[in-house]
Design an enzyme around this catalytic site. Sequence first.
Site, PDB file in Angstrom:
ATOM      1  N   ARG A 100       3.102  -1.313  10.835  1.00 16.22           N
ATOM      2  CA  ARG A 100       4.206  -1.386  11.787  1.00 16.22           C
ATOM      3  C   ARG A 100       4.528  -2.803  12.251  1.00 16.22           C
ATOM      4  O   ARG A 100       5.688  -3.102  12.538  1.00 16.22           O
ATOM      5  CB  ARG A 100       3.875  -0.513  13.006  1.00 16.22           C
ATOM      6  CG  ARG A 100       3.722   0.954  12.635  1.00 16.22           C
ATOM      7  CD  ARG A 100       3.051   1.745  13.741  1.00 16.22           C
ATOM      8  NE  ARG A 100       2.295   2.849  13.153  1.00 16.22           N
ATOM      9  CZ  ARG A 100       1.570   3.709  13.855  1.00 16.22           C
ATOM     10  NH1 ARG A 100       1.506   3.582  15.162  1.00 16.22           N
ATOM     11  NH2 ARG A 100       0.924   4.685  13.252  1.00 16.22           N
ATOM     12  N   ASP A 115     -13.559  15.054  -3.889  1.00 16.90           N
ATOM     13  CA  ASP A 115     -13.685  16.353  -4.538  1.00 16.90           C
ATOM     14  C   ASP A 115     -14.973  16.319  -5.354  1.00 16.90           C
ATOM     15  O   ASP A 115     -15.751  15.357  -5.263  1.00 16.90           O
ATOM     16  CB  ASP A 115     -12.459  16.628  -5.426  1.00 16.90           C
ATOM     17  CG  ASP A 115     -12.134  18.111  -5.535  1.00 16.90           C
ATOM     18  OD1 ASP A 115     -13.067  18.900  -5.832  1.00 16.90           O
ATOM     19  OD2 ASP A 115     -10.975  18.495  -5.331  1.00 16.90           O
ATOM     20  N   THR A 126     -10.363   4.268  10.830  1.00 13.96           N
ATOM     21  CA  THR A 126     -10.205   3.411  12.006  1.00 13.96           C
ATOM     22  C   THR A 126      -9.597   4.162  13.189  1.00 13.96           C
ATOM     23  O   THR A 126      -9.554   3.636  14.297  1.00 13.96           O
ATOM     24  CB  THR A 126      -9.336   2.179  11.684  1.00 13.96           C
ATOM     25  OG1 THR A 126      -8.100   2.609  11.115  1.00 13.96           O
ATOM     26  CG2 THR A 126     -10.042   1.255  10.705  1.00 13.96           C
ATOM     27  N   ASP A 133      -3.444   4.482  -1.868  1.00 13.86           N
ATOM     28  CA  ASP A 133      -4.389   4.959  -0.859  1.00 13.86           C
ATOM     29  C   ASP A 133      -4.338   6.475  -0.762  1.00 13.86           C
ATOM     30  O   ASP A 133      -3.693   7.038   0.125  1.00 13.86           O
ATOM     31  CB  ASP A 133      -4.043   4.308   0.489  1.00 13.86           C
ATOM     32  CG  ASP A 133      -5.048   4.639   1.579  1.00 13.86           C
ATOM     33  OD1 ASP A 133      -6.183   5.024   1.243  1.00 13.86           O
ATOM     34  OD2 ASP A 133      -4.681   4.509   2.763  1.00 13.86           O
ATOM     35  N   LYS A 137      -7.343   8.396  -0.910  1.00 13.46           N
ATOM     36  CA  LYS A 137      -8.593   8.865  -0.299  1.00 13.46           C
ATOM     37  C   LYS A 137      -9.160  10.072  -1.048  1.00 13.46           C
ATOM     38  O   LYS A 137      -9.405  11.136  -0.471  1.00 13.46           O
ATOM     39  CB  LYS A 137      -8.373   9.195   1.176  1.00 13.46           C
ATOM     40  CG  LYS A 137      -7.913   7.996   2.009  1.00 13.46           C
ATOM     41  CD  LYS A 137      -7.684   8.392   3.457  1.00 13.46           C
ATOM     42  CE  LYS A 137      -7.330   7.207   4.332  1.00 13.46           C
ATOM     43  NZ  LYS A 137      -6.021   6.598   3.995  1.00 13.46           N
ATOM     44  N   LYS A 152       0.840  -1.195   0.000  1.00 14.27           N
ATOM     45  CA  LYS A 152       0.000   0.000   0.000  1.00 14.27           C
ATOM     46  C   LYS A 152       0.874   1.243   0.000  1.00 14.27           C
ATOM     47  O   LYS A 152       1.742   1.404   0.857  1.00 14.27           O
ATOM     48  CB  LYS A 152      -0.920   0.027   1.221  1.00 14.27           C
ATOM     49  CG  LYS A 152      -1.849   1.246   1.249  1.00 14.27           C
ATOM     50  CD  LYS A 152      -2.768   1.231   2.447  1.00 14.27           C
ATOM     51  CE  LYS A 152      -2.116   1.738   3.709  1.00 14.27           C
ATOM     52  NZ  LYS A 152      -1.941   3.223   3.702  1.00 14.27           N
TER      53      LYS A 152
END
Length: 238
Positions: free
Chosen positions: A216, A65, A124, A60, A62, A33
């Site tokens: 991570r 508009d 999240t 990614d 997002k 990603k």
Amino acid sequence: MTKPVFIALDFSDAQETMAFLEQFPADVRPAVKVGMALFYREGPAIVRQLKAAGFTVFLDLKLYDIPNTVAQATNHLAQLGVDYLTIHAAGGVRMMTAARQGAVAGATLVNGQVPKLLAITQLTSFSEQEMQETQLVTVPLLTSVVHLAQLAATAGFAGTISSAFESRAIHEATPNDFLSITPGIRLAGDEVGDQNRVVTPARAREMGANGIVVGRSITQAPDPVAAYQRVVAEFQGE
């Protein structure tokens, strides 16, 4: 790849990113990603580099508009050959429909595959209270997520990005092939960080996730390849 495990490449630049990926054997090409920070630093070149090296790329960004602007953006991004792309469901059905049309047009121009469009429902990092206070809504978080997922399905999207806690409800409210891709994944014992709704890979599978995004727990592990393999094994139920 029916149930992908995406590694979130939250690195500062292309050099650091590729150095990390060089740890993986040539016959292991995990899905990855690319988020805003890396894309804004390196631009389309990082996507081309990853695709040329054989990686499945989830971009990614997002997008959010007016419909015409989002359609132009998805058109250009589809020409890069990205496999997955995120758009905010809060933009509504017209915007998401335009996003889908732009992606189809862009992929057609290069005789490529149309990227799977994934709708961002609620981040999240949001708690229910924070969502309600920020968006001035009184509905439960789950109600909002399911509503946005249904709008995305209406617009022809492939699925959503949302917490594993909402996966079952999303599946119950959308077509059978609609995907629930879930971030906020940590191996047991790892730090939660800035996430609020976190689960393990095994729990995400049990909750109905069709794919997971892990950062991570893999990228900061002493042995990232071993950590990736552990995540895949847990998520696939092996």
